[in-house]
Enzyme design. Structure first.
Site, PDB file in Angstrom:
ATOM      1  CB  THR A  13      -0.912   0.009   1.250  1.00 31.77           C
ATOM      2  OG1 THR A  13      -1.738  -1.149   1.213  1.00 31.77           O
ATOM      3  CG2 THR A  13      -1.787   1.250   1.281  1.00 31.77           C
ATOM      4  CB  ILE A 137      -1.324  14.166  10.554  1.00 28.50           C
ATOM      5  CG1 ILE A 137      -2.798  13.976  10.217  1.00 28.50           C
ATOM      6  CG2 ILE A 137      -1.140  15.333  11.510  1.00 28.50           C
ATOM      7  CD1 ILE A 137      -3.669  13.729  11.442  1.00 28.50           C
ATOM      8  CE  LYS A 206      -0.268   4.596  13.504  1.00 31.40           C
ATOM      9  NZ  LYS A 206      -1.613   4.329  12.999  1.00 31.40           N
TER      10      LYS A 206
HETATM   11  P1  NAP Z   1       1.637  -4.019   2.810  1.00 31.18           P
HETATM   12  O1  NAP Z   1       0.653  -3.473   1.875  1.00 31.18           O
HETATM   13  O2  NAP Z   1       1.360  -5.319   3.468  1.00 31.18           O
HETATM   14  O3  NAP Z   1       3.034  -4.129   2.026  1.00 31.18           O
HETATM   15  C1  NAP Z   1       4.164  -4.710   2.592  1.00 31.18           C
HETATM   16  C2  NAP Z   1       5.232  -4.862   1.517  1.00 31.18           C
HETATM   17  O4  NAP Z   1       6.418  -5.328   2.117  1.00 31.18           O
HETATM   18  C3  NAP Z   1       4.855  -5.858   0.413  1.00 31.18           C
HETATM   19  O5  NAP Z   1       5.318  -5.380  -0.829  1.00 31.18           O
HETATM   20  C4  NAP Z   1       5.627  -7.126   0.809  1.00 31.18           C
HETATM   21  O6  NAP Z   1       6.033  -7.897  -0.294  1.00 31.18           O
HETATM   22  C5  NAP Z   1       6.852  -6.526   1.466  1.00 31.18           C
HETATM   23  N1  NAP Z   1       7.411  -7.399   2.526  1.00 31.18           N
HETATM   24  C6  NAP Z   1       6.840  -7.714   3.691  1.00 31.18           C
HETATM   25  N2  NAP Z   1       7.662  -8.523   4.394  1.00 31.18           N
HETATM   26  C7  NAP Z   1       8.753  -8.713   3.636  1.00 31.18           C
HETATM   27  C8  NAP Z   1       9.943  -9.454   3.790  1.00 31.18           C
HETATM   28  N3  NAP Z   1      10.179 -10.174   4.904  1.00 31.18           N
HETATM   29  N4  NAP Z   1      10.861  -9.429   2.812  1.00 31.18           N
HETATM   30  C9  NAP Z   1      10.632  -8.704   1.671  1.00 31.18           C
HETATM   31  N5  NAP Z   1       9.529  -7.980   1.451  1.00 31.18           N
HETATM   32  C10 NAP Z   1       8.600  -7.987   2.434  1.00 31.18           C
HETATM   33  O7  NAP Z   1       1.961  -2.992   3.996  1.00 31.18           O
HETATM   34  P2  NAP Z   1       1.683  -1.421   4.025  1.00 31.18           P
HETATM   35  O8  NAP Z   1       0.279  -1.195   4.406  1.00 31.18           O
HETATM   36  O9  NAP Z   1       2.234  -0.790   2.809  1.00 31.18           O
HETATM   37  O10 NAP Z   1       2.537  -1.021   5.318  1.00 31.18           O
HETATM   38  C11 NAP Z   1       3.930  -0.963   5.270  1.00 31.18           C
HETATM   39  C12 NAP Z   1       4.443  -0.302   6.542  1.00 31.18           C
HETATM   40  O11 NAP Z   1       3.896   1.012   6.642  1.00 31.18           O
HETATM   41  C13 NAP Z   1       4.051  -0.993   7.852  1.00 31.18           C
HETATM   42  O12 NAP Z   1       5.073  -0.794   8.799  1.00 31.18           O
HETATM   43  C14 NAP Z   1       2.810  -0.252   8.283  1.00 31.18           C
HETATM   44  O13 NAP Z   1       2.578  -0.320   9.665  1.00 31.18           O
HETATM   45  C15 NAP Z   1       3.181   1.148   7.866  1.00 31.18           C
HETATM   46  N6  NAP Z   1       2.081   2.066   7.614  1.00 31.18           N
HETATM   47  C16 NAP Z   1       1.036   1.705   6.834  1.00 31.18           C
HETATM   48  C17 NAP Z   1       0.046   2.607   6.543  1.00 31.18           C
HETATM   49  C18 NAP Z   1      -1.129   2.259   5.687  1.00 31.18           C
HETATM   50  O14 NAP Z   1      -2.044   3.102   5.562  1.00 31.18           O
HETATM   51  N7  NAP Z   1      -1.177   1.099   5.079  1.00 31.18           N
HETATM   52  C19 NAP Z   1       0.116   3.889   7.085  1.00 31.18           C
HETATM   53  C20 NAP Z   1       1.198   4.234   7.890  1.00 31.18           C
HETATM   54  C21 NAP Z   1       2.168   3.313   8.145  1.00 31.18           C
HETATM   55  P3  NAP Z   1       4.966  -8.620  -1.256  1.00 31.18           P
HETATM   56  O15 NAP Z   1       4.268  -7.492  -1.964  1.00 31.18           O
HETATM   57  O16 NAP Z   1       5.747  -9.458  -2.181  1.00 31.18           O
HETATM   58  O17 NAP Z   1       4.049  -9.381  -0.367  1.00 31.18           O
HETATM   59  N1  HSE Z   2      -3.160   0.517  10.226  1.00 33.51           N
HETATM   60  C1  HSE Z   2      -2.831   1.872  10.455  1.00 33.51           C
HETATM   61  C2  HSE Z   2      -4.093   2.652  10.681  1.00 33.51           C
HETATM   62  C3  HSE Z   2      -2.090   2.443   9.290  1.00 33.51           C
HETATM   63  O1  HSE Z   2      -5.169   2.149  10.371  1.00 33.51           O
HETATM   64  O2  HSE Z   2      -4.017   3.771  11.190  1.00 33.51           O
HETATM   65  C4  HSE Z   2      -1.584   3.841   9.540  1.00 33.51           C
HETATM   66  O3  HSE Z   2      -0.568   3.838  10.490  1.00 33.51           O
END
Ligand code: NAP
Ligand code: HSE
Length: 432
Positions: A13, A137, A206
């Site tokens: 994402t 934010i 957080k």
């Molecule tokens: P996500 O959609 O699950 O994507 C994770 C990515 O990391 C995927 O591309 C996955 O590969 C790769 N990955 C995971 N484990 C791996 C490993 N061991 N080796 C190599 N690649 C690996 O997660 P996301 O929502 O983008 O979130 C990513 C981070 O941002 C997390 O720490 C989350 O807490 C943080 N975050 C997310 C949001 C949000 O709105 N989603 C907001 C703020 C912060 P594959 O694609 O091949 O599976």
């Molecule tokens: N899973 C988290 C949320 C992503 O829903 O706020 C953003 O940190």
């Protein structure tokens, strides 16, 4: 024009969100920065997975973290994988290789942040984390830069987009909890393990990160009181509405006689408050500084583009560095290290009004027994409502208390739950 070369660890994402923004706003960014930002390598788990965005032919995908950190052509490693061990190992290797790291990983920062900041600073590289708290934010930068001269005395916020989306959908559309969670997952808001969102752990991660930035102390994650939203039912939302409140998952921290009180709780928020009106995936943080007074930040707390925007802000800040070196002040906002442990107010001593929903057999003496228990524990009643006809499941009896200590409220719940007329465990939430 100079180029800042990125190694993206993770292309889910947030990773694709960042790539999309670079694609759309690339020219504007280059004009502002005088440098281009380009993705060179992407680390993923599965090379065969269908991607929702194509970052271009110049981008090489790999499943080997070492390829990213050992590539001399990469300036900044952007950790967007999540999880603990692999992400931490990748960061430490990146620091060792003299590469800056930008991360959105609040879980890792809450658990091992102090060690990682030390390691980054020892290598003279940056560890930036704007996206780790409250999505788009700019809360980290606000605390690090804009409020650096203030003494923050209070912080209160909604910092989990998924939980807020679920509660908003349940409140405004009567949506079922599970369906709202599925939607939040489909929209890319939820953590890989959504129990982190709904049990309050992500909010707690957080809050630990923000407490360091706001108060300059470390509140160990495993000591933080955390209550999630899984016990919030449509019935509680309706009772809250009747009393003039909306239920929100809140993170709070405040200084109290030199000590720090903090926690994560669902709470009934008066519907006239701005926090009560924060809907969907939006987050809001209210800060109170001794000079600035109260300020409120509001914006999307989860999702690809909002979070990608925060990641990009960190990348651009690093790209603006003229010396190429970062020290602990650049990374944490504090020169003095190590960050001391917070002097913690024991959670039981913290005070608030409480909402209690007892489910009881509809018979004589029940109300008297509950009010006696409350009186014995010094819990004063402000309002009480009993609804419905007696049925197999009993009837809901809702009591709103005046300000009381959390340990007194817990003692009442334990005592009443053990009484023979209790049909279901009591549900209790704080009231703001
Ligand atoms: P996500 O959609 O699950 O994507 C994770 C990515 O990391 C995927 O591309 C996955 O590969 C790769 N990955 C995971 N484990 C791996 C490993 N061991 N080796 C190599 N690649 C690996 O997660 P996301 O929502 O983008 O979130 C990513 C981070 O941002 C997390 O720490 C989350 O807490 C943080 N975050 C997310 C949001 C949000 O709105 N989603 C907001 C703020 C912060 P594959 O694609 O091949 O599976
Ligand atoms: N899973 C988290 C949320 C992503 O829903 O706020 C953003 O940190």
């Amino acid at each position: 024009m100079d180029v800042i070369r990125l190694g993206l660890a993770g292309f889910g994402t947030v990773g694709t969100g960042l790539a999309r923004i670079l694609d759309t706003n690339g020219e504007r960014i280059a004009k502002r920065l005088g440098k281009r930002i380009e993705i060179r390598r992407v680390l993923v788990r599965d090379l065969t997975k269908q991607r929702t965005f194509d970052p271009g032919t110049g981008v090489a995908f790999t499943t080997d973290p070492d390829v990213l950190v050992n590539d001399p052509d990469i300036d900044i490693v952007v950790e967007l994988m999540g999880g603990l061990d692999t992400a931490k190992a990748l960061m430490l290797k990146a620091f060792g290789a003299g590469k800056h790291v930008v991360t959105a990983n609040k879980h890792l920062l809450a658990v091992d942040g102090l060690e990682l900041f030390e390691a980054a600073s020892a290598s003279g590289v940056g560890l930036m984390f704007e996206a780790s708290c409250a999505g788009g934010i700019p809360i980290v930068q606000t605390l690090k830069e804009n409020l650096a001269g203030d003494e923050v005395v209070k912080m209160l916020g909604i910092v989990n987009g998924t939980a807020n989306y679920i509660l908003s959908e349940m409140t405004t559309k009567g949506m079922d909890f599970t369906i709202a969670l599925s939607e939040a997952q489909a929209l890319g808001y939820a953590e890989a393990d959504p129990t982190f969102d709904i049990e309050g752990f992500d909010t707690a991660h957080k809050l630990c990160v923000l407490i360091r930035m706001a108060f300059g102390v470390d509140y160990p994650l495993d000591e933080l009181p955390v209550q999630g939203i899984t016990t919030v039912t449509p019935m509680d939302i309706e009772f809250a509405r009747r009393f003039g409140y909306r239920i929100k998952l809140l993170a709070h921290a405040m200084t109290s006689d030199g000590r720090l009180e903090a926690g994560v709780h669902p709470a009934l928020v008066p519907y006239t408050y701005l926090l009560a009106r924060v809907g969907g995936n939006y987050n809001a943080v209210r800060l109170e500084g001794n000079a600035v007074g109260p300020i409120m930040l509001h914006g999307q707390g989860a999702g690809d583009l909002p979070t990608g925007s925060a990641v990009l802000a960190d990348i651009m800040n690093l790209a603006r560095q003229t010396t190429g070196r970062c020290d602990i002040l650049d990374n944490t906002g504090f020169r003095n290290q190590p960050i001391p442990r917070a002097d913690i107010v024991p959670p039981g001593e913290s005070e608030s009004k409480f909402y209690f929903r007892f489910t009881v057999a509809d018979r004589t003496g029940v109300m008297a027994s509950i009010t006696r228990s409350m009186a014995d524990h010094g819990v004063s009643i402000a309002q009480a409502v009993q609804d419905g006809e007696a049925g197999a499941k009993g009837v809901p009896l809702v009591i709103i208390s005046h300000e009381t200590r959390a340990d007194a409220a817990q003692a009442v719940v334990a005592e009443v739950d053990a009484m023979d007329f209790s049909v279901e465990p009591c549900v209790s939430f704080r009231i703001l």
